[in-house]
Design an enzyme around this catalytic site. Structure first.
Site, PDB file in Angstrom:
ATOM      1  N   GLU A 137       0.833  -1.207   0.000  1.00 35.66           N
ATOM      2  CA  GLU A 137       0.000   0.000   0.000  1.00 35.66           C
ATOM      3  C   GLU A 137       0.869   1.260   0.000  1.00 35.66           C
ATOM      4  OE1 GLU A 137      -0.078  -2.586   1.921  1.00 35.66           O
ATOM      5  OE2 GLU A 137      -2.013  -2.949   2.845  1.00 35.66           O
TER       6      GLU A 137
ATOM      7  N   CYS B 213      -2.543  -3.768   6.974  1.00 33.05           N
ATOM      8  CA  CYS B 213      -2.159  -4.056   8.361  1.00 33.05           C
ATOM      9  C   CYS B 213      -2.486  -2.881   9.251  1.00 33.05           C
ATOM     10  CB  CYS B 213      -0.683  -4.427   8.449  1.00 33.05           C
ATOM     11  SG  CYS B 213       0.441  -3.068   8.110  1.00 33.05           S
TER      12      CYS B 213
ATOM     13  N   CYS C 256      -0.356   0.251   7.586  1.00 30.29           N
ATOM     14  CA  CYS C 256      -0.851   0.678   6.266  1.00 30.29           C
ATOM     15  C   CYS C 256      -2.237   1.294   6.375  1.00 30.29           C
ATOM     16  CB  CYS C 256      -0.876  -0.506   5.311  1.00 30.29           C
ATOM     17  SG  CYS C 256       0.772  -1.082   4.894  1.00 30.29           S
TER      18      CYS C 256
ATOM     19  N   ALA D 123      11.634 -40.629 -16.529  1.00 31.72           N
ATOM     20  CA  ALA D 123      12.926 -40.941 -17.160  1.00 31.72           C
ATOM     21  C   ALA D 123      12.750 -42.168 -18.045  1.00 31.72           C
ATOM     22  CB  ALA D 123      13.989 -41.219 -16.106  1.00 31.72           C
TER      23      ALA D 123
ATOM     24  N   THR E 298      18.700 -37.928  -5.531  1.00 31.84           N
ATOM     25  CA  THR E 298      18.776 -37.020  -6.678  1.00 31.84           C
ATOM     26  C   THR E 298      20.016 -36.144  -6.590  1.00 31.84           C
ATOM     27  OG1 THR E 298      16.391 -37.036  -6.905  1.00 31.84           O
ATOM     28  CG2 THR E 298      17.542 -35.183  -7.897  1.00 31.84           C
TER      29      THR E 298
ATOM     30  N   ASP F 111      22.248 -36.709  -9.856  1.00 34.69           N
ATOM     31  CA  ASP F 111      22.162 -35.656 -10.875  1.00 34.69           C
ATOM     32  C   ASP F 111      23.184 -34.530 -10.707  1.00 34.69           C
ATOM     33  OD1 ASP F 111      20.048 -37.154 -11.694  1.00 34.69           O
ATOM     34  OD2 ASP F 111      18.501 -35.637 -11.335  1.00 34.69           O
TER      35      ASP F 111
ATOM     36  N   ARG G 272      18.039 -19.740 -13.316  1.00 33.49           N
ATOM     37  CA  ARG G 272      18.892 -19.137 -14.341  1.00 33.49           C
ATOM     38  C   ARG G 272      18.089 -18.599 -15.518  1.00 33.49           C
ATOM     39  NH1 ARG G 272      20.933 -24.096 -12.983  1.00 33.49           N
ATOM     40  NH2 ARG G 272      20.252 -25.080 -14.911  1.00 33.49           N
TER      41      ARG G 272
ATOM     42  N   GLU H  96      11.430 -30.870  -5.934  1.00 38.27           N
ATOM     43  CA  GLU H  96      11.761 -31.228  -7.319  1.00 38.27           C
ATOM     44  C   GLU H  96      12.135 -32.695  -7.487  1.00 38.27           C
ATOM     45  OE1 GLU H  96      14.133 -28.831  -9.763  1.00 38.27           O
ATOM     46  OE2 GLU H  96      13.029 -26.995  -9.342  1.00 38.27           O
TER      47      GLU H  96
ATOM     48  N   ALA I 208       9.427 -37.379  -3.179  1.00 39.04           N
ATOM     49  CA  ALA I 208       8.048 -37.063  -3.601  1.00 39.04           C
ATOM     50  C   ALA I 208       7.057 -38.002  -2.914  1.00 39.04           C
ATOM     51  CB  ALA I 208       7.933 -37.177  -5.117  1.00 39.04           C
TER      52      ALA I 208
END
Ligand code: AOF
Ligand code: ZN
Length: 323
Positions: free
Chosen positions: A43, A66, A75, A152, A186, A190, A197, A255, A261
């Site tokens: 605000e 708030c 605010c 995969a 992982t 990996d 990026r 991820e 997961a």
């Protein structure tokens, strides 16, 4: 409201709020979003942009303004001081310290109302509101799968199931999260960097915390990119979420891999699913999860579809937990 969406990833533990000030004629006079913790609220940014045009105008805010002096001033008082005629907001503030803004505005003679989030527009506050409600970060499970559901191929190759547009979307999304979580398996298999990026490889402005979950020691056995860039390591999902919440994270992304997961899903921690569908069919390969989480279809909980986004030849389908 997209003003709040722009602040995602930069405000935690505070919510990414968006605010628009309309002048007395109904024209947009100022737009703002929450600044990083300690900085002005949405605000205040919008009022600054609107200047004198706020007088007699309307404020539309995603969260109830708030009414407290925390790291910044209230605010509600700033809106009263700007002589606005009316204030509308989407969500009441669930924190007891900051709530009460609507009552304070109404007591000052300002018209106060609530609005529904328009259909199809991203509600940037959902993760924060969920986190405040549950006392742990909001968790999104992200995976990329072939049209027939594999993450995969038989030989283990998983780069790239989706195309360039979907991959760019993943990096935009990473930059809006507080943390990215992966399992130890992982991390070792990996050697990911878990950075957000640009397509040319350059780092985006905001980088989420990198978090590895599991009991295996990854620092001494590979995961060189994570070791170089720095990461946090927690033994269990429970511990990871508790530590992340305590240190300010509200919106985190899981991820993979399949082990993490599956644990997160079985523990009831998955609030949101992002399924990237690549334009390829594999027939056999690795699944999203390690084992069945339901033995018969009638027992499988259904998810509420949130959105479908086209990304080149691929799709991103997002689902929210029901109830
Ligand atoms: C608003 N507008 O843009 C945000 C609000 O420590 P502080 O002073 O920054 O206050 C943080 C609390 O204020 C936060 O927990 C939430 O209740 C509210 N956030 N309120 O009016 C904003 N970000
Ligand atoms: Zn405020």
């Amino acid at each position: 409201m997209s003003a709040g969406a722009q602040a995602r990833g930069t405000t935690s533990p505070n919510p990414p709020v968006g605010a628009v000030i309309l002048d007395a004629a109904g024209e947009i006079a100022g737009v703002g979003h929450t600044q990083p913790p300690g900085g002005p609220h949405a605000e205040i940014m919008a009022l600054k942009a609107a200047g004198e045009k706020a007088r007699g105008g309307t404020a539309v805010v995603t969260l109830e303004p708030c009414n407290h002096t925390g790291r910044t001033g209230p605010c509600a008082q700033a809106l009263i001081d700007s002589s606005l005629a009316s204030v509308y907001f989407l969500h009441p503030d669930p924190t007891p310290q900051a709530a009460g803004g609507a009552a304070a505005l109404a007591a000052a003679g300002i018209t106060v109302g609530t609005l529904e989030a328009p259909v199809g527009v991203e509600d940037a506050l959902i993760p924060w509101l969920t986190a405040m409600d549950l006392g742990r970060p909001h968790v999104t499970l992200k995976f990329a799968q072939s049209l027939d559901g594999f993450t995969a191929a038989v030989d283990g190759t998983s780069q790239w199931i989706t195309g360039a547009q979907a991959r760019e979307h993943v990096h935009i999304d990473r930059a809006r999260r507080d943390a990215i979580l992966i399992g130890t398996g992982t991390a070792l298999a990996d050697n990911p960097s878990l950075t957000a990026r640009y397509p040319d490889g350059e780092l985006r402005d905001h980088q989420p915390r990198r978090v590895v979950v599991g009991s295996r020691d990854v620092a001494k056995h590979g995961a060189q990119n994570l070791a170089r860039l720095g990461f946090e390591h927690y033994a269990t999902p429970e511990q990871a979420l508790a530590e992340l919440y305590a240190s300010g994270a509200r919106d985190v992304l899981v991820e993979g891999g399949a082990g993490l997961a599956t644990s997160m899903l079985e523990l009831g921690y998955i609030d949101w699913i992002q399924a990237y569908l690549g334009n390829v069919i594999l027939g056999e390969g690795t699944g999203v999860l390690t084992h069945a989480v339901t033995t018969t279809l009638a027992d499988a909980p259904r998810w509420r579809r949130h959105s479908v986004i086209e990304l080149g030849d691929d799709l991103l389908v997002e689902y929210q937990r029901k109830g």
